[in-house]
Design a protein around this motif. Structure first.
Motif, PDB file in Angstrom:
ATOM      1  N   LEU A  84      11.734   3.312  -9.412  1.00 56.90           N
ATOM      2  CA  LEU A  84      11.522   3.733  -8.116  1.00 56.90           C
ATOM      3  C   LEU A  84      11.019   5.195  -8.046  1.00 56.90           C
ATOM      4  O   LEU A  84      10.318   5.523  -6.825  1.00 56.90           O
ATOM      5  CB  LEU A  84      12.711   3.494  -7.428  1.00 56.90           C
ATOM      6  CG  LEU A  84      13.264   2.100  -7.166  1.00 56.90           C
ATOM      7  CD1 LEU A  84      14.397   1.781  -6.247  1.00 56.90           C
ATOM      8  CD2 LEU A  84      12.127   1.005  -6.910  1.00 56.90           C
ATOM      9  N   ALA A  85      11.403   5.959  -8.886  1.00 58.10           N
ATOM     10  CA  ALA A  85      11.033   7.402  -8.946  1.00 58.10           C
ATOM     11  C   ALA A  85       9.398   7.653  -8.767  1.00 58.10           C
ATOM     12  O   ALA A  85       8.935   8.371  -8.404  1.00 58.10           O
ATOM     13  CB  ALA A  85      11.657   8.186 -10.217  1.00 58.10           C
ATOM     14  N   THR A  86       8.829   6.669  -9.648  1.00 57.90           N
ATOM     15  CA  THR A  86       7.278   6.681  -9.524  1.00 57.90           C
ATOM     16  C   THR A  86       6.680   6.340  -8.191  1.00 57.90           C
ATOM     17  O   THR A  86       5.361   6.389  -7.781  1.00 57.90           O
ATOM     18  CB  THR A  86       6.724   5.666 -10.695  1.00 57.90           C
ATOM     19  OG1 THR A  86       7.245   4.568 -10.215  1.00 57.90           O
ATOM     20  CG2 THR A  86       7.207   6.186 -11.852  1.00 57.90           C
ATOM     21  N   ILE A  87       7.542   5.804  -7.209  1.00 62.26           N
ATOM     22  CA  ILE A  87       6.783   5.631  -5.953  1.00 62.26           C
ATOM     23  C   ILE A  87       7.198   6.067  -4.780  1.00 62.26           C
ATOM     24  O   ILE A  87       7.032   5.842  -3.579  1.00 62.26           O
ATOM     25  CB  ILE A  87       6.964   3.966  -5.764  1.00 62.26           C
ATOM     26  CG1 ILE A  87       8.430   3.483  -5.496  1.00 62.26           C
ATOM     27  CG2 ILE A  87       6.170   3.154  -6.662  1.00 62.26           C
ATOM     28  CD1 ILE A  87       8.689   2.048  -4.996  1.00 62.26           C
ATOM     29  N   ARG A  88       7.980   7.230  -5.175  1.00 64.38           N
ATOM     30  CA  ARG A  88       8.546   8.298  -4.118  1.00 64.38           C
ATOM     31  C   ARG A  88       7.307   8.533  -3.097  1.00 64.38           C
ATOM     32  O   ARG A  88       7.678   8.648  -1.698  1.00 64.38           O
ATOM     33  CB  ARG A  88       9.044   9.359  -4.698  1.00 64.38           C
ATOM     34  CG  ARG A  88      10.568   9.344  -4.952  1.00 64.38           C
ATOM     35  CD  ARG A  88      11.366  10.033  -4.101  1.00 64.38           C
ATOM     36  NE  ARG A  88      12.665   9.214  -3.536  1.00 64.38           N
ATOM     37  CZ  ARG A  88      13.596   9.708  -4.242  1.00 64.38           C
ATOM     38  NH1 ARG A  88      13.815  10.479  -5.230  1.00 64.38           N
ATOM     39  NH2 ARG A  88      14.842   9.143  -3.885  1.00 64.38           N
ATOM     40  N   ASP A  89       6.266   8.886  -3.482  1.00 60.80           N
ATOM     41  CA  ASP A  89       5.154   9.373  -2.581  1.00 60.80           C
ATOM     42  C   ASP A  89       4.377   8.065  -1.946  1.00 60.80           C
ATOM     43  O   ASP A  89       3.330   8.710  -1.175  1.00 60.80           O
ATOM     44  CB  ASP A  89       4.329  10.140  -3.327  1.00 60.80           C
ATOM     45  CG  ASP A  89       4.966  11.255  -4.248  1.00 60.80           C
ATOM     46  OD1 ASP A  89       6.111  11.786  -3.350  1.00 60.80           O
ATOM     47  OD2 ASP A  89       4.690  11.518  -5.303  1.00 60.80           O
ATOM     48  N   ALA A  90       4.645   6.913  -2.230  1.00 64.09           N
ATOM     49  CA  ALA A  90       3.909   5.930  -1.582  1.00 64.09           C
ATOM     50  C   ALA A  90       4.046   5.865  -0.016  1.00 64.09           C
ATOM     51  O   ALA A  90       5.105   6.196   0.505  1.00 64.09           O
ATOM     52  CB  ALA A  90       4.223   4.619  -2.106  1.00 64.09           C
ATOM     53  N   ASP A  91       3.027   5.568   0.616  1.00 61.95           N
ATOM     54  CA  ASP A  91       2.953   5.393   2.126  1.00 61.95           C
ATOM     55  C   ASP A  91       3.860   4.462   2.730  1.00 61.95           C
ATOM     56  O   ASP A  91       4.527   4.557   3.742  1.00 61.95           O
ATOM     57  CB  ASP A  91       1.730   5.224   2.716  1.00 61.95           C
ATOM     58  CG  ASP A  91       0.559   6.441   2.255  1.00 61.95           C
ATOM     59  OD1 ASP A  91       1.085   7.714   2.419  1.00 61.95           O
ATOM     60  OD2 ASP A  91      -0.451   6.181   1.988  1.00 61.95           O
ATOM     61  N   ARG A  92       3.802   3.557   1.729  1.00 63.68           N
ATOM     62  CA  ARG A  92       4.806   2.208   2.271  1.00 63.68           C
ATOM     63  C   ARG A  92       5.362   1.399   1.020  1.00 63.68           C
ATOM     64  O   ARG A  92       4.680   1.457  -0.021  1.00 63.68           O
ATOM     65  CB  ARG A  92       3.848   1.315   3.072  1.00 63.68           C
ATOM     66  CG  ARG A  92       4.022   0.818   4.380  1.00 63.68           C
ATOM     67  CD  ARG A  92       3.019   0.283   5.050  1.00 63.68           C
ATOM     68  NE  ARG A  92       2.950  -1.277   4.750  1.00 63.68           N
ATOM     69  CZ  ARG A  92       1.692  -2.051   4.820  1.00 63.68           C
ATOM     70  NH1 ARG A  92       0.723  -1.406   5.231  1.00 63.68           N
ATOM     71  NH2 ARG A  92       1.867  -3.117   4.737  1.00 63.68           N
ATOM     72  N   VAL A  93       6.192   0.634   1.111  1.00 63.58           N
ATOM     73  CA  VAL A  93       7.141  -0.016   0.318  1.00 63.58           C
ATOM     74  C   VAL A  93       7.155  -1.526   0.630  1.00 63.58           C
ATOM     75  O   VAL A  93       7.735  -1.803   1.769  1.00 63.58           O
ATOM     76  CB  VAL A  93       8.270   0.463  -0.331  1.00 63.58           C
ATOM     77  CG1 VAL A  93       8.952  -0.187  -1.349  1.00 63.58           C
ATOM     78  CG2 VAL A  93       8.079   2.171  -0.845  1.00 63.58           C
ATOM     79  N   LEU A  94       6.672  -2.514  -0.479  1.00 66.95           N
ATOM     80  CA  LEU A  94       6.707  -3.904  -0.137  1.00 66.95           C
ATOM     81  C   LEU A  94       7.520  -4.620  -1.129  1.00 66.95           C
ATOM     82  O   LEU A  94       7.587  -4.268  -2.008  1.00 66.95           O
ATOM     83  CB  LEU A  94       5.459  -4.548  -0.214  1.00 66.95           C
ATOM     84  CG  LEU A  94       4.707  -4.030   0.782  1.00 66.95           C
ATOM     85  CD1 LEU A  94       3.076  -5.006   0.635  1.00 66.95           C
ATOM     86  CD2 LEU A  94       4.980  -4.339   2.424  1.00 66.95           C
ATOM     87  N   VAL A  95       8.756  -5.092  -0.625  1.00 67.70           N
ATOM     88  CA  VAL A  95       9.599  -5.768  -1.566  1.00 67.70           C
ATOM     89  C   VAL A  95       9.288  -7.239  -1.597  1.00 67.70           C
ATOM     90  O   VAL A  95       9.414  -8.141  -0.692  1.00 67.70           O
ATOM     91  CB  VAL A  95      11.147  -5.474  -1.010  1.00 67.70           C
ATOM     92  CG1 VAL A  95      11.696  -6.424  -2.139  1.00 67.70           C
ATOM     93  CG2 VAL A  95      11.449  -4.171  -1.065  1.00 67.70           C
TER      94      VAL A  95
END
Ligand code: ADP
Ligand code: MG
Length: 572
Positions: free
Chosen positions: A528-539
């Motif tokens: 998850l550390a690699t997606i901190r900067d994502a605008d949005r997260v989809l599970v």
């Protein structure tokens, strides 16, 4: 099938004409020879005209020179024709395989494809050369020789020709058996190829499990099966051959005995008897040729059938007739009730709705096997949706040419496939007409410069088969450099850093974020550390998209993502 086979002659019409006419001429010379011998014995010898004999010899010499030349032409140009046709077929097959969709490669062993493209076509060239030519000449010689023999002595001619139907029966039976045997043999060599491909490309796994003995045993079995299959084919061939040989010699013997009897009764001159024996040999030749053909035909056709099987397998995914070629997409991606399954039995995606805005960075997380990679494979149309539609900038991706669609999408995966060649060539794979400056620039942006500078041969360093001489991080950088070169508006990062250690991951992550700037980016990640900067997260779970929101929103929601988050950050 024969019609399809002959269509391959079209581009080589001239070659065929040269070869064919020369072969016909050779056959005519051969047919004329025994008549000349008969005349020599019955007319020339009794005349004791030495001058005439010298003149005839000079004429004969000229005829020999001519026929030698023609034989050369037949042999060289005939084989050239065969090789040309074989090469054309091989090229067509390769082109065809390149156009196949992912599902085809999911279901076909690489070794089998290799077999089709190489071995299966080996005998077609020979058949293409000998097939029509030999058949025509054999029939012509057969009829010609019989006509002349009948003219000399009808009774003896009929005795000689009686062997032909018997020979045909033996040959036809042999043909059927050989057909089966060769087809079987091709199947077995394909198995051998598949096995080699598997254990060679997987050799590192084999050795790490110390399973060499196991692999050797498996190969031994396939290799043994191939041996048996080929042996069986040769056995049938040998049997057919010897039966035919025996029959032809018997006929020569009968003609000799009956002919001798006829000379006693003055029904036949000595010259005629000699010429007759020679004609029996002329007669045997086409029979030999036809048997050789009967051997070559099933061999070549078995390969050709396999060639057609593959050629007739249309690519699953194709451009629609009026598909649009788009030059630039912004990257608004829309999934509309998309359902997808790899095979009939198991649905992977069900009724997925998804909307990604141009320029947005969206992360996909979730258990492995949930369908994240599958979602991303549908966007470049590697697989076709079963229901629903995917659109980019409002255009259904099925209405866009694959070429232009895929030009807009860049994918970086966990394992980077590098081709045999230099570092420069591998970077340039992202844009084949890239200038040297562009390649340097891409390498710089991917932070590869220092590494390349440290290599003795720099950009011209050979990276070894599949890039085995590079570390995981270096390979990823190379893949990133390719993307900078390709510069697509849509970027898919499918666990691009999952195989790297955390330290390397952090460094590569920086390059990836630079790459993702100003593009629509889909990131699949475990850490998850690699997606901190994502605008949005989809599970993504097996039931579809379970959660959708910003990183912080999802953490606050106390759902699947929050749980994942807690697990991963508790340890730190
Ligand atoms: P994820 O990327 O989320 O780990 P995938 O999209 O790779 O998941 O896989 C989703 C499901 O589809 C899995 O059950 C997997 O076994 C199946 N699957 C993936 N690729 C293929 C394929 N090429 N052929 C058949 N089934 C596949
Ligand atoms: Mg995956």
């Amino acid at each position: 099938m024969l019609k399809k086979f002959f269509s391959f002659y079209k581009p080589h019409k001239r070659l065929f004409a040269i070869d064919f006419s020369s072969a016909v001429f050779v056959a005519i010379l051969e047919l004329a020879f025994p008549v000349a011998v008969q005349w020599f014995i019955d007319v020339l010898l009794p005349s004791r005209d030495w001058n005439m004999i010298v003149r005839v010899s000079i004429l004969l010499l000229l005829v020999y020179i001519l026929s030698t030349f023609l034989n050369y032409v037949v042999s060289y140009f005939g084989h050239k024709l065969g090789i040309n046709i074989e090469t054309d077929m091989r090229q067509q097959l390769f082109n065809h395989v390149q156009r196949q969709s992912f599902r085809f490669f999911d279901n076909t062993k690489t070794g089998h494809i290799m077999s089709r493209i190489t071995n299966d076509l080996f005998d077609i060239g020979e058949l293409a050369h000998h097939g029509p030519e030999d058949l025509f000449i054999a029939i012509m010689t057969l009829i010609g020789a019989f006509a002349i023999m009948y003219n000399i002595n009808p009774e003896l001619a009929i005795i000689a020709i009686v062997m032909v139907p018997f020979l045909s029966i033996v040959a036809t039976y042999g043909n059927i058996m050989m057909n089966k045997a060769w087809k079987n043999m091709y199947g077995k060599i394909a198995d051998v190829n598949a096995r080699v491909e598997d254990s060679v490309s997987g050799v590192r796994v084999v050795q790490s499990f110390t399973n060499e003995k196991f692999e050797i045993a498996r190969f031994k079995e396939d290799n043994g099966n191939f041996r048996l299959a080929k042996l069986r084919a040769y056995k049938v061939m040998a049997g057919t051959h010897s039966s035919i040989y025996m029959m032809t010699r018997l006929v020569t013997l009968v003609v000799l005995v009956v002919g001798a009897w006829f000379t006693f009764q003055k029904k036949l001159s000595y010259g005629e008897l000699v010429s007759f024996i020679l004609y029996v040999n002329v007669l045997i030749k086409p029979v030999d040729k036809i048997t050789a053909l009967l051997e070559l035909y099933p061999k070549g056709m078995a390969g050709f059938k396999r060639f057609l099987d593959l050629m007739e397998q249309e690519p699953e995914i194709k451009d629609r007739p009026n598909a649009l070629s788009v030059s630039h997409l912004n990257g608004n991606i829309e999934f509309d009730n998309v359902s997808f399954r790899y095979d009939k039995h198991k649905s992977v995606l069900e009724d997925i709705n998804l909307s990604i805005k141009a320029g947005e960075t969206v992360a996909f997380v979730g258990p492995s096997g949930a369908g994240k990679t599958t979602i991303c494979s549908l966007i470049p149309r590697f697989y076709e949706v079963n229901e629903g539609a995917i659109s980019i900038d409002g255009l259904n991706i099925q209405d866009v040419t694959m070429q232009s669609l895929r030009a807009q999408i860049g994918i970086v995966q966990q394992d980077v496939f590098l081709f045999t060649g230099t570092i420069e060539e591998n970077i340039a794979y992202g844009k084949k007409d890239a200038s040297v400056e562009e390649i340097r620039d891409a390498a710089k942006k991917a932070h590869l410069e220092d590494f390349i500078a440290s290599l003795p041969e720099g950009y011209n360093t050979q990276i070894g088969e599949r890039g085995l001489k590079l570390s995981g991080g270096q390979k990823q950088r190379l893949a990133i450099a390719r993307m900078f070169l390709k510069n697509p508006p849509i970027l898919i990062l499918d666990e691009a850093t999952s195989a790297l250690d955390t330290e390397t991951e952090k460094i590569i992550q920086k390059s990836l974020m630079e790459l993702a700037e100003n593009r629509t980016t889909l990131i699949i990640a475990h850490r998850l550390a690699t997606i901190r900067d994502a605008d949005r997260v989809l599970v993504v779970t097996e039931d579809g998209i379970a959660e959708d929101g910003s990183y912080n929103e999802l953490v606050a929601q106390d759902g699947i993502f929050a749980r994942l988050h807690n697990i991963q950050f508790q340890e730190v």
